[in-house]
Design an enzyme around this catalytic site. Structure first.
Site, short mmCIF file in Angstrom:
data_model
loop_
_atom_site.label_atom_id
_atom_site.label_comp_id
_atom_site.label_asym_id
_atom_site.label_seq_id
_atom_site.Cartn_x
_atom_site.Cartn_y
_atom_site.Cartn_z
N SER A 1 26.07 84.98 25.01
CA SER A 1 26.69 86.31 23.38
C SER A 1 27.07 84.83 23.15
O SER A 1 27.19 85.11 20.95
CB SER A 1 28.13 86.49 24.00
OG SER A 1 28.68 85.89 24.23
N PHE B 1 36.39 84.20 22.90
CA PHE B 1 36.16 83.79 21.90
C PHE B 1 34.46 83.02 22.36
O PHE B 1 34.50 82.33 21.35
CB PHE B 1 37.22 82.28 21.54
CG PHE B 1 36.89 81.72 22.03
CD1 PHE B 1 36.20 80.14 22.91
CD2 PHE B 1 38.52 81.22 22.84
CE1 PHE B 1 36.63 79.52 23.48
CE2 PHE B 1 38.46 80.91 23.63
CZ PHE B 1 36.98 79.81 23.94
N TYR B 2 33.76 84.05 22.97
CA TYR B 2 32.94 83.43 23.35
C TYR B 2 31.12 84.59 22.42
O TYR B 2 30.34 85.36 23.28
CB TYR B 2 32.76 83.95 24.63
CG TYR B 2 32.84 82.59 25.50
CD1 TYR B 2 32.98 81.31 25.33
CD2 TYR B 2 32.57 82.66 27.06
CE1 TYR B 2 33.86 80.64 25.56
CE2 TYR B 2 32.84 82.01 28.15
CZ TYR B 2 33.54 80.64 27.57
OH TYR B 2 34.01 79.66 28.58
N ALA B 3 31.40 84.14 20.89
CA ALA B 3 30.31 85.01 20.28
C ALA B 3 30.36 84.16 19.21
O ALA B 3 31.27 83.17 18.96
CB ALA B 3 30.62 85.91 19.68
N LYS C 1 39.27 83.20 28.99
CA LYS C 1 40.23 82.69 28.43
C LYS C 1 40.47 82.69 27.22
O LYS C 1 39.64 83.88 26.19
CB LYS C 1 38.88 80.77 28.39
CG LYS C 1 38.97 80.34 29.51
CD LYS C 1 38.03 78.85 29.22
CE LYS C 1 36.86 78.88 29.12
NZ LYS C 1 36.30 79.45 29.98
#
Length: 342
Positions: A28, A63-65, A95
């Site tokens: 992502s 926040f993986y986007a 995380k």
């Protein structure tokens, strides 16, 4: 089916996970997120390859986007909604604690960590509880003592089951563990990154029975030997911002990759599997954490955990790693390294 597994550390010491974990970031954190079904097949393949009683270790973040939002967790939530039978077969590490309004600076305050945990719980959805939560970076303004107090408080509220730390140094890890057992320490380990700080964390973790999730064991794909030039990456690939992928460093760093490819070919495995097998040798509690968004790559990575390196092969690889001086820093050359090893 892969055969090797490993017990986690700290309060999670009763949980067996695959010898190689699965990072989900690349699904992502890209201008064109990978379609759900492709992601789902990559996750399922990793779970289905494991023996009974062994969980897949999935690593994600709030926040993986590409917009630094919770898209990766939301994708995982949709996976569990479609395949609820897999809920109990995974260990999910999340995380958080990074303030996206401040260019991903760590914020270890109670208010922000609580907000990050609550956001993660909501995004992951109702079917799967967060197994482990870890601040992505240590906020030195707050200090590890206060950070751990907050994490213990949120854990006792039932928001997650275990505590991890990311990018901590050995002293911080020891201090944190004296406050409450730390189950996982996530640090970068690869043939590109195996220096004094990594060795100290790995040794401390082994002493304290803490798992080390060794992220980027393939150097963001560089060490697979499949990238011959920065031009091989799409123009919008985020890795082009990494200094090691820039032309002034790329050719120099390829010299180690050439040796890895040669040694892997001689053994009859892929360069990725050689790197993963090598990372496994760096410490008894080390768990390689490569990322993948394809089922074939997930399985290739998992099989790397079953590879046994002979004494001669390990000596040859260590000699190559020691001979080459890797240039370019770990990230963007823009001061972000100041947040590492706190």
């Amino acid at each position: 089916m892969v055969t090797q597994s490993i017990k986690l550390g700290g309060t999670a010491s009763g949980i067996a996970v695959a010898r190689v974990s699965h990072g989900l970031m690349s699904m992502s954190w890209t201008p064109q997120p990978v379609p759900d079904e492709v992601c789902f097949e990559a996750i399922k393949a990793g779970i289905d390859a494991l023996p009974h009683g062994v969980k897949a270790f999935l690593n994600t973040a709030d926040f993986y986007a590409i917009d630094l939002g919770t898209g990766n967790l939301e994708m995982l939530s949709r996976f569990f909604a479609k395949y609820p039978e897999y809920v109990d077969r995974v260990f999910v590490s999340v995380k958080g604690g990074m303030n996206v309004s401040s260019h991903l600076f760590p914020d270890g305050s109670y208010e922000f960590l609580k907000k990050s945990v609550d956001r993660s719980v909501k995004a992951l959805g109702p079917l799967k509880k967060i197994d482990l939560f870890e601040p992505a970076r240590i906020d030195r303004k707050v200090g590890i003592e206060k950070t751990m107090e907050t994490l213990v408080s949120l854990m006792k509220e039932g928001k997650f089951d275990h505590i991890g730390l990311s990018e901590c140094n050995a002293d911080t890890l020891r201090k944190a563990n004296s406050i409450h057992p730390v189950s996982v320490a996530e640090i970068e380990v690869s043939p590109f990154e195996y220096r004094e700080e990594q060795k100290k964390v790995i040794a401390t973790a082994a002493e304290l029975n803490i798992s080390v999730a060794a992220y980027s064991p393939l150097g963001h794909g560089f060490l697979t030997g499949q990238i011959k030039s920065p031009d091989d990456l799409p123009k919008d690939d985020p890795r082009l911002r990494l200094t090691r992928f820039k032309e002034e460093h790329f050719r120099n760093n390829m010299t180690l990759v050439d040796d890895i490819v040669r040694i892997a070919q001689k053994k009859g495995i892929t360069p990725a599997q050689l790197c993963i097998a090598w990372v496994c040798t760096t410490g008894p509690t080390v768990i390689p954490l490569p990322g993948s968004s394809k089922a074939s790559r997930t399985l290739e990575n998992l099989e790397g955990g079953d590879v046994v390196l002979t004494e001669g092969e390990l000596e040859e690889l260590n000699e190559a790693i020691g001979r080459h001086e890797i240039t370019g820093d770990r990230y963007f050359g823009e001061g972000i390294d100041v947040h590492l090893w706190q």
